[in-house]
Design a protein around this motif. Sequence first.
Motif, short mmCIF file in Angstrom:
data_model
loop_
_atom_site.label_atom_id
_atom_site.label_comp_id
_atom_site.label_asym_id
_atom_site.label_seq_id
_atom_site.Cartn_x
_atom_site.Cartn_y
_atom_site.Cartn_z
N VAL A 1 2.99 1.44 0.74
CA VAL A 1 1.53 1.61 0.68
C VAL A 1 1.23 3.10 0.55
O VAL A 1 1.57 3.89 1.43
CB VAL A 1 0.85 1.00 1.91
N LYS B 1 -2.02 4.18 -0.37
CA LYS B 1 -3.42 4.41 -0.02
C LYS B 1 -3.99 3.13 0.58
O LYS B 1 -3.74 2.04 0.07
CB LYS B 1 -4.22 4.81 -1.27
N GLY B 2 -4.73 3.27 1.67
CA GLY B 2 -5.38 2.11 2.28
C GLY B 2 -4.47 1.35 3.23
O GLY B 2 -3.44 1.85 3.68
N THR B 3 -4.88 0.12 3.55
CA THR B 3 -4.13 -0.74 4.46
C THR B 3 -3.96 -2.11 3.82
O THR B 3 -4.92 -2.72 3.35
CB THR B 3 -4.88 -0.90 5.81
N GLN C 1 -2.46 -6.06 4.22
CA GLN C 1 -1.99 -7.15 5.08
C GLN C 1 -1.07 -8.01 4.25
O GLN C 1 -1.41 -8.41 3.14
CB GLN C 1 -3.16 -7.99 5.60
N VAL D 1 0.81 -5.86 9.05
CA VAL D 1 -0.17 -4.87 8.59
C VAL D 1 0.59 -3.60 8.27
O VAL D 1 1.28 -3.05 9.13
CB VAL D 1 -1.27 -4.64 9.64
N HIS E 1 0.14 0.24 6.87
CA HIS E 1 -0.84 1.30 6.66
C HIS E 1 -0.35 2.29 5.61
O HIS E 1 0.83 2.29 5.24
CB HIS E 1 -1.11 2.04 7.98
N GLU E 2 -1.26 3.14 5.20
CA GLU E 2 -0.93 4.22 4.26
C GLU E 2 0.31 4.98 4.76
O GLU E 2 0.45 5.25 5.95
CB GLU E 2 -2.13 5.17 4.18
N GLU F 1 3.31 3.88 4.93
CA GLU F 1 4.28 2.98 5.55
C GLU F 1 4.80 2.02 4.49
O GLU F 1 4.20 1.87 3.43
CB GLU F 1 3.63 2.17 6.69
N CYS G 1 -6.11 -6.77 0.92
CA CYS G 1 -6.64 -5.44 1.22
C CYS G 1 -7.46 -5.53 2.49
O CYS G 1 -8.43 -6.28 2.57
CB CYS G 1 -7.50 -4.94 0.07
N SER H 1 -8.55 -2.52 4.00
CA SER H 1 -9.35 -1.30 4.11
C SER H 1 -10.66 -1.42 3.33
O SER H 1 -10.85 -2.33 2.54
CB SER H 1 -8.54 -0.10 3.62
N VAL I 1 -6.63 -0.68 -1.86
CA VAL I 1 -5.29 -0.39 -1.37
C VAL I 1 -4.38 -0.21 -2.60
O VAL I 1 -4.50 -0.94 -3.58
CB VAL I 1 -4.76 -1.49 -0.41
#
Length: 184
Positions: A134, A136-138, A140, A149, A151-152, A154, A168, A170, A174
């Motif tokens: 990822v 940008k963003g988060t 699932q 989940v 995150h950016e 990760e 998405c 966020s 994403v």
Amino acid sequence: MDHPIEAVADNLKKVRENRGLSFEQLSDITGVSKSMLRQIEMGKSSPTISTIWKIANGLRISFTALLRKPTLKAEVKAFTSGNRLTAESEKYRLFPLISFDPQQAFETYYFEIDPETAFTGEPHEGNICEYLFVTKGTLQLSINGQIFVIHENEYITFEANLPHEYKCLSKQTVSVIMQVSYLP
């Protein structure tokens, strides 16, 4: 003899090191003395045609493999420069980056999912892993009902032979780099 000494030196060193050969072992299989091989590899001696043939034959490579200067194969591209594939009313966008090649057994994609959008991925046949990075963003990821989940900055890796869904979480789009690896 008109051949680039640097190319011969670099190519000889690369082949010798890739095969884990000592100068003594290389000398045994080529019939060229250790000191001559060392001088050639250091670029301090310009080998004759006969010597290059001995080395090529001993290593079982082509004559020109020792003479050719390596070409730089590099190309800069934007993640979104390839053919765009869409789903979910264009709220899920997939861009192929690196196509599958049997010699590398993986392919790479860049995808974007807009807020409040989910995309269901079909289970893959065989022994296949997905790696999701990822940027940008988060994101699932639901795998057979289990929720993860990411995150950016990760990433997650998972066996992709089960039903999975990307969503998405966020308020912004994403962005994800996905590598699909085909394992033996």
